[in-house]
Design a protein around this motif. Structure first.
Motif: not given
Length: 419
Positions: A169-174, A163-165, A32-37
């Motif tokens: 991960i999302r914004d920096a495309g880790l 939340v910041r972590a 899914l490419g997302s922790f929250d999803l």
């Protein structure tokens, strides 16, 4: 379906959750490419399991079924959110196109994403405290309240770190991946640290109704095995040996009433000799290479305990020597405390008490209950019941409710009433 049958299915789904939730979540994050999803999808998958498994029966591969159910329910939910129709449809199509249909896969065919998840949680772009919080949340499944209680920090602080972590991960495309082999040695230390943290949460849990959470310690050992297959690093092997040796004592750590049993009082016939033998073979391999660190030394200490047929037969001289090495490899007040206790068993209680007194005076063990219980045990062996009673009472004031507190209370009662 009867109430008893409903209860049995709830138990089976709950057991599957304890056993599989971590790996299911790790795969859903990749798909899914997302922790929250992925967290929402995990919840949806187990809700579906509770509704469908009683009617359809247990799937041949529950983990694969849960991955598939979580993915498809996420796609459906995204497409129902009309307000973001264009973006959501594009995301749903990407998820649908990129993901394999896992429902019919054999267990060995389903990718194991656990290592991807732990390397992502421990990425060097994240602060160490965020690495720990994210690991405990995503791998151990602890709530923010439980993590906050474990580290004695406010719950909102933990929530902000997580939340910041995730945002970083999302914004920096880790990348959600195991690093290339050439980069693994530089990325290994925080991963070993959090694997051992997960193990300890299972071996001596600070959360939930019992002291032991074997699904977590078992998951940590499984991750340790995966890591050593990926990279034959001495400290990764040392950590695996250490976890195997500690876990080998699990069946003897609680009595029939579920109360904690000290190492010296454990029934050693209950120790898992196959795990001990495996760990000793790993340890011999690492020590032969003459390149090892703190995890290997701790494993060597645990191996000395495993080698002794009785507590009285323990080679305390050898254990003190190993603690001397550990003080160099990983100096800390807790290592000093453990060494002091070992000296007390090698040279007599008075020698150990003097070392614990010195460590307490330095301030590094202030508020640390095991320092007082260790000193109380040595005072008890010395025959000084009054000093032992005083130390046990200090320890009681530092411990919350749980098996450790009940154990100290029993030791205090065993001394008899104060004069």
């Amino acid at each position: 379906m009867t109430a008893a049958e409903d209860a049995e299915w709830e138990r089976r789904v709950a057991e599957t959750y304890r056993r599989e939730a971590g790996r299911v979540l790790a795969t859903l994050i990749r798909l899914l490419g997302s922790f929250d999803l992925a967290e929402e999808a995990l919840h949806d998958a187990f809700t579906a399991a509770l509704a469908q498994w009683p009617r359809q029966g247990l799937p041949r591969n529950p983990r694969a079924w849960l991955v598939s159910a979580g993915r498809f329910r996420t796609i459906d939910r995204l497409r129902r959110q009309r307000r973001f129709a264009a973006v959501r449809d594009e995301l749903a199509q990407r998820i649908e196109g990129a993901a394999e249909d896992a429902a019919e896969m054999e267990p060995e065919e389903l990718p194991d994403d656990s290592l991807r998840l732990i390397f992502t949680c421990c990425h060097p772009d994240l602060m160490p405290d965020a690495q720990v919080a994210l690991t405990l949340r995503e791998i151990c499944g602890l709530t923010t309240e439980e993590i906050a209680a474990a580290f004695l920090i406010p719950t909102p602080t933990v929530a902000q770190r997580i939340v910041r972590a995730k945002s970083r991960i999302r914004d920096a495309g880790l990348p959600y991946e195991v690093p290339p082999l050439a980069d693994l040695p530089m990325r290994l230390e925080p991963v070993l640290r959090v694997i051992y943290l997960v193990f300890n949460e299972g071996y001596a849990s600070r959360h939930g109704p019992g002291l032991l959470r074997p699904e977590l310690s078992g998951e940590a050992i499984r991750l340790g095995r995966l890591l050593t297959e990926l990279l034959s690093d001495p400290e990764a092997l040392g950590l695996l040996a250490l976890m195997l040796l500690q876990d080998s004592r699990r069946a003897a750590r609680l009595d029939a009433a579920g109360e904690l049993v000290l190492l010296a009082d454990q029934d050693r016939s209950l120790w898992d000799r196959s795990a001990i033998n495996e760990a000793r073979a790993i340890l011999a391999r690492v020590l032969a290479g003459h390149e090892y660190g703190a995890y290997t030394i701790q494993a060597a200490i645990a191996a000395e305990h495993a080698r002794a047929a009785t507590a009285e037969a323990t080679d305390w001289g050898r254990i003190v020597e190993l603690y001397n090495l550990l003080r160099v490899a990983d100096p800390s007040p807790v290592v000093d405390l453990n060494r002091a206790a070992a000296v007390g068993l090698r040279d007599g209680p008075a020698a150990g008490i003097a070392l614990i007194d010195a460590a307490l005076e330095q301030g590094g063990l202030a508020g640390y209950a095991p320092a007082y219980t260790a000193r109380a045990e040595l005072h008890r062996r010395l025959g000084d019941a009054a000093a032992a009673r005083s130390d046990y009472n200090v320890a009681l004031g530092l411990l919350g409710d749980g098996p450790e507190r009940r154990l100290v209370a029993r030791r205090l009662r065993d001394l008899g009433p104060a004069p």
